[in-house]
Scaffold this motif. Structure first.
Motif, PDB file in Angstrom:
ATOM      1  N   GLU A 204       0.814  -1.249  -0.148  1.00  0.00           N
ATOM      2  CA  GLU A 204      -0.021   0.069  -0.020  1.00  0.00           C
ATOM      3  C   GLU A 204       0.781   1.056  -0.230  1.00  0.00           C
ATOM      4  N   ASN A 205       0.610   2.092  -0.936  1.00  0.00           N
ATOM      5  CA  ASN A 205       1.371   3.371  -1.240  1.00  0.00           C
ATOM      6  C   ASN A 205       1.001   4.608  -0.133  1.00  0.00           C
ATOM      7  N   LYS A 206       1.313   4.441   1.085  1.00  0.00           N
ATOM      8  CA  LYS A 206       0.948   5.328   1.902  1.00  0.00           C
ATOM      9  C   LYS A 206       2.093   6.532   1.657  1.00  0.00           C
ATOM     10  N   PRO A 207       1.634   7.591   1.927  1.00  0.00           N
ATOM     11  CA  PRO A 207       2.527   8.884   2.192  1.00  0.00           C
ATOM     12  C   PRO A 207       3.223   8.819   3.252  1.00  0.00           C
ATOM     13  N   ILE A 208       4.777   8.938   3.432  1.00  0.00           N
ATOM     14  CA  ILE A 208       5.119   8.942   4.486  1.00  0.00           C
ATOM     15  C   ILE A 208       6.245  10.366   4.840  1.00  0.00           C
ATOM     16  N   ALA A 209       6.066  10.643   6.286  1.00  0.00           N
ATOM     17  CA  ALA A 209       6.474  11.940   6.395  1.00  0.00           C
ATOM     18  C   ALA A 209       8.112  11.693   6.188  1.00  0.00           C
ATOM     19  N   PHE A 210       8.574  13.120   5.517  1.00  0.00           N
ATOM     20  CA  PHE A 210       9.813  13.221   5.323  1.00  0.00           C
ATOM     21  C   PHE A 210      10.819  12.761   6.403  1.00  0.00           C
ATOM     22  N   ALA A 211      10.336  13.253   7.719  1.00  0.00           N
ATOM     23  CA  ALA A 211      11.271  13.169   8.605  1.00  0.00           C
ATOM     24  C   ALA A 211      11.518  11.611   9.091  1.00  0.00           C
TER      25      ALA A 211
ATOM     26  N   TYR B 279       5.908  14.960   2.327  1.00  0.00           N
ATOM     27  CA  TYR B 279       5.830  13.433   2.345  1.00  0.00           C
ATOM     28  C   TYR B 279       6.339  12.604   1.196  1.00  0.00           C
ATOM     29  N   GLY B 280       7.013  11.626   1.161  1.00  0.00           N
ATOM     30  CA  GLY B 280       7.260  10.859   0.264  1.00  0.00           C
ATOM     31  C   GLY B 280       6.363   9.531   0.062  1.00  0.00           C
ATOM     32  N   GLU B 281       6.414   9.038  -1.324  1.00  0.00           N
ATOM     33  CA  GLU B 281       5.578   7.918  -1.518  1.00  0.00           C
ATOM     34  C   GLU B 281       6.448   7.087  -2.337  1.00  0.00           C
ATOM     35  N   LYS B 282       6.680   5.664  -1.881  1.00  0.00           N
ATOM     36  CA  LYS B 282       7.604   4.666  -2.518  1.00  0.00           C
ATOM     37  C   LYS B 282       7.253   4.284  -4.026  1.00  0.00           C
ATOM     38  N   LYS B 283       8.113   3.870  -4.664  1.00  0.00           N
ATOM     39  CA  LYS B 283       7.936   3.467  -6.159  1.00  0.00           C
ATOM     40  C   LYS B 283       7.326   2.159  -6.080  1.00  0.00           C
TER      41      LYS B 283
END
Length: 164
Positions: A43-50, A160-164
Motif C-alpha cells: 500500500e503506497n501510503k505517504p511517509i512523512a519526510f522526517a 511526504y514521500g511515496e514509494k516506487k
C-alpha cells in the motif's frame, strides 16, 4: 531355486518401477498443490519526510515522488499552488498538472530549485529547503537574479514521500 530367481526377476522391476512412479507422483502432486504466490501489494501510503531518514537526493532512489502539502505563509496569499509534487530529479508539478516545470534542480544541501512559477501577475523562482529528519520544508520565492534578486514571499509545507 528357480522360483526364488523368478520371483526376484519379477518383483524387483515392479518395485523399482513403483518407486519411480511414486516419486514422480509425489513431485507432481506437490507442484500441483502449490498455490501461485501472489505478489504482496504494497500500500503506497505517504511517509512523512522526517521518517524517510535520507536526504532528498538519496531518497529519490526509493521514493517515486514527494508531496508538498498544507502550505502556510505569504506565498499562499499570492496564489502559490496548494500542492506541489516533486516527481523526478528535474520535474515539479501541481497534482492536477496545471503547473508543470521540467527544469528543476536539487543539490546536496537538500534544496530544490525551480523557475517560472506563475504567482499573481509575475513568474517567480522558488527554492524549497529540506532537511534530514524534518517534515516541514521551507519555501522562498523571488524575482530577479544575482544582486537584483528580490524576495517575493515565503511559505512552509509538510513534505511526504511515496514509494516506487
Amino acid at each position: 531355486m528357480k522360483k526364488i530367481v523368478f520371483a526376484g526377476v519379477m518383483i524387483l522391476p515392479v518395485l523399482f518401477l513403483g518407486a519411480c512412479a511414486g516419486g514422480e507422483s509425489k513431485t507432481s502432486e506437490t507442484e500441483a498443490n502449490k498455490a501461485p504466490v501472489a505478489e504482496e501489494k504494497v500500500e503506497n501510503k505517504p511517509i512523512a519526510f522526517a521518517d524517510v531518514g535520507m536526504d532528498i537526493m538519496d531518497a529519490m532512489n526509493t521514493y517515486k515522488l514527494f508531496r508538498f502539502t498544507e502550505g502556510e505563509g505569504s506565498c499562499m496569499e499570492k496564489g502559490f499552488p496548494t500542492n506541489l509534487v516533486y516527481a523526478a530529479p528535474n520535474m515539479i508539478k501541481t497534482e492536477d498538472e496545471k503547473y508543470f516545470e521540467n527544469m528543476t534542480a536539487v543539490d546536496f544541501t537538500g534544496r530544490i530549485s525551480f523557475n517560472e512559477l506563475p504567482l499573481g501577475d509575475k513568474k517567480v523562482a522558488c527554492e524549497v529547503k529540506t532537511a534530514i529528519g524534518v517534515t516541514t520544508a521551507q519555501v522562498t520565492c523571488y524575482t530577479g537574479e544575482g544582486d537584483a534578486k528580490v524576495e517575493e514571499c515565503t511559505a512552509s509545507f509538510k513534505l511526504y514521500g511515496e514509494k516506487k
